[in-house]
Design an enzyme around this catalytic site. Sequence first.
Site, PDB file in Angstrom:
ATOM      1  CG  ASN A   9      -1.702   1.228   1.432  1.00 40.36           C
ATOM      2  OD1 ASN A   9      -1.820   2.038   0.516  1.00 40.36           O
ATOM      3  ND2 ASN A   9      -2.279   1.393   2.617  1.00 40.36           N
ATOM      4  CD1 TRP A  10       3.351   0.989  -2.952  1.00 37.09           C
ATOM      5  CD2 TRP A  10       3.437   2.226  -4.814  1.00 37.09           C
ATOM      6  NE1 TRP A  10       4.024   0.270  -3.903  1.00 37.09           N
ATOM      7  CE2 TRP A  10       4.094   0.998  -5.061  1.00 37.09           C
ATOM      8  CE3 TRP A  10       3.359   3.166  -5.856  1.00 37.09           C
ATOM      9  CZ2 TRP A  10       4.675   0.698  -6.295  1.00 37.09           C
ATOM     10  CZ3 TRP A  10       3.934   2.859  -7.083  1.00 37.09           C
ATOM     11  CH2 TRP A  10       4.584   1.634  -7.293  1.00 37.09           C
ATOM     12  CE  LYS A  11       0.039   3.337   4.791  1.00 38.92           C
ATOM     13  NZ  LYS A  11      -0.053   3.484   6.218  1.00 38.92           N
ATOM     14  CG  HIS A  96      -5.821   1.752   5.195  1.00 38.94           C
ATOM     15  ND1 HIS A  96      -5.418   2.684   6.128  1.00 38.94           N
ATOM     16  CD2 HIS A  96      -4.766   0.920   5.011  1.00 38.94           C
ATOM     17  CE1 HIS A  96      -4.167   2.418   6.477  1.00 38.94           C
ATOM     18  NE2 HIS A  96      -3.752   1.359   5.818  1.00 38.94           N
ATOM     19  CD  GLU A  98      -3.056   5.382   6.803  1.00 37.57           C
ATOM     20  OE1 GLU A  98      -3.039   5.452   5.556  1.00 37.57           O
ATOM     21  OE2 GLU A  98      -2.109   4.902   7.457  1.00 37.57           O
ATOM     22  CD  GLU A 168      -3.446  -2.622   7.250  1.00 34.93           C
ATOM     23  OE1 GLU A 168      -2.340  -2.821   6.767  1.00 34.93           O
ATOM     24  OE2 GLU A 168      -4.125  -1.609   7.022  1.00 34.93           O
ATOM     25  N   GLY A 174       2.411   2.276  10.755  1.00 41.68           N
ATOM     26  CA  GLY A 174       3.336   3.393  10.594  1.00 41.68           C
ATOM     27  C   GLY A 174       4.011   3.823  11.886  1.00 41.68           C
ATOM     28  CB  SER A 213       5.296  -1.676  12.003  1.00 43.86           C
ATOM     29  OG  SER A 213       4.852  -0.343  12.188  1.00 43.86           O
ATOM     30  N   GLY A 234       2.866  -1.171   4.303  1.00 42.25           N
ATOM     31  CA  GLY A 234       2.855   0.261   4.017  1.00 42.25           C
ATOM     32  C   GLY A 234       4.254   0.757   3.746  1.00 42.25           C
ATOM     33  N   GLY A 235       4.890   1.340   4.760  1.00 38.80           N
ATOM     34  CA  GLY A 235       6.211   1.967   4.609  1.00 38.80           C
ATOM     35  C   GLY A 235       7.234   1.106   3.872  1.00 38.80           C
TER      36      GLY A 235
HETATM   37  C1  PEP Z   1      -0.801   0.057   6.116  1.00 36.68           C
HETATM   38  O1  PEP Z   1      -1.132   1.206   6.334  1.00 36.68           O
HETATM   39  O2  PEP Z   1      -1.507  -0.659   5.383  1.00 36.68           O
HETATM   40  C2  PEP Z   1       0.410  -0.427   6.767  1.00 36.68           C
HETATM   41  C3  PEP Z   1       0.484  -1.690   7.062  1.00 36.68           C
HETATM   42  O3  PEP Z   1       1.393   0.504   7.051  1.00 36.68           O
HETATM   43  P1  PEP Z   1       2.842   0.254   7.721  1.00 36.68           P
HETATM   44  O4  PEP Z   1       3.374  -1.028   7.132  1.00 36.68           O
HETATM   45  O5  PEP Z   1       3.641   1.440   7.317  1.00 36.68           O
HETATM   46  O6  PEP Z   1       2.613   0.154   9.177  1.00 36.68           O
END
Ligand code: PEP
Length: 250
Positions: A9-11, A96, A98, A168, A174, A213, A234-235
């Site tokens: 997920n590049w957001k 998601h 967010e 999640e 994040g 994470s 994500g990141g």
């Molecule tokens: C996400 O937002 O889908 C996610 C898993 O982010 P991160 O890996 O950065 O925690």
Amino acid sequence: MRKHIVAGNWKMNTTVADGVNLAKEVVAAASEVPSSVKLIIAPPFTHLVPVAEVVKGSVVGLSAQNCADKVSGAYTGEVSVDMLVSASCEYTILGHSERRQYYGETDAKLVEKVKLAIAAGLSPIFCVGENLEEREAGRHFDVVAEQVKNVLYTLSAEEMAKVIVAYEPVWAIGTGKTATAEQAQEIHACIRKVLADKFGALADDITILYGGSCKPSNAKELFACPDIDGGLIGGAALKASDFIAIAKSF
Ligand code: PEP
């Protein structure tokens, strides 16, 4: 047998040019990943068409990060499921945290989105997860079970078969804090049980991803758990080598 999936997920990150380059790096390294693991990338809307050209003919699938809860018409700023299909998407992330937290996405809206996505031929990557307060109050099982029931219990078994679930925990997204493999496994098992209560044996075929994470250093332990079928990343998905290292952790 359910599928193993690692989805990035590049957001709201990367320019179009940077995103195309990142997709090229992922495609170039995809052969290092066992063929039993499906790779998916979810760039921003603006990147979908050029990134579709990059992943065409490769093993990397294309996902959006959201879709409209309406079919078409006067909904300024929205992107419909038909638009996503016409841009060669096969998946869309929905619900998601967010979007739930910052854009007021409700379960009722998510029912519409999930149904529209499936009807258009997309597989939703449907996200659930408790926040820190809910976890600390010991309410995480109930919160996640409610999120699953409120949306996925409205589906037929045929529709449910198209859904990928992502657990999640909001406190792990994040933040660098990962759920332990034990914490993640017990919620994944709970989600599968909630799905089995409604859909029976189909629950065993539903892919449930962990997100929060997830990185090369912890993916192996998480993916070794019996009910964790991969990750929503994500990141770490913004660096092709990390994303691929995570996918190689199976
Ligand atoms: C996400 O937002 O889908 C996610 C898993 O982010 P991160 O890996 O950065 O925690």
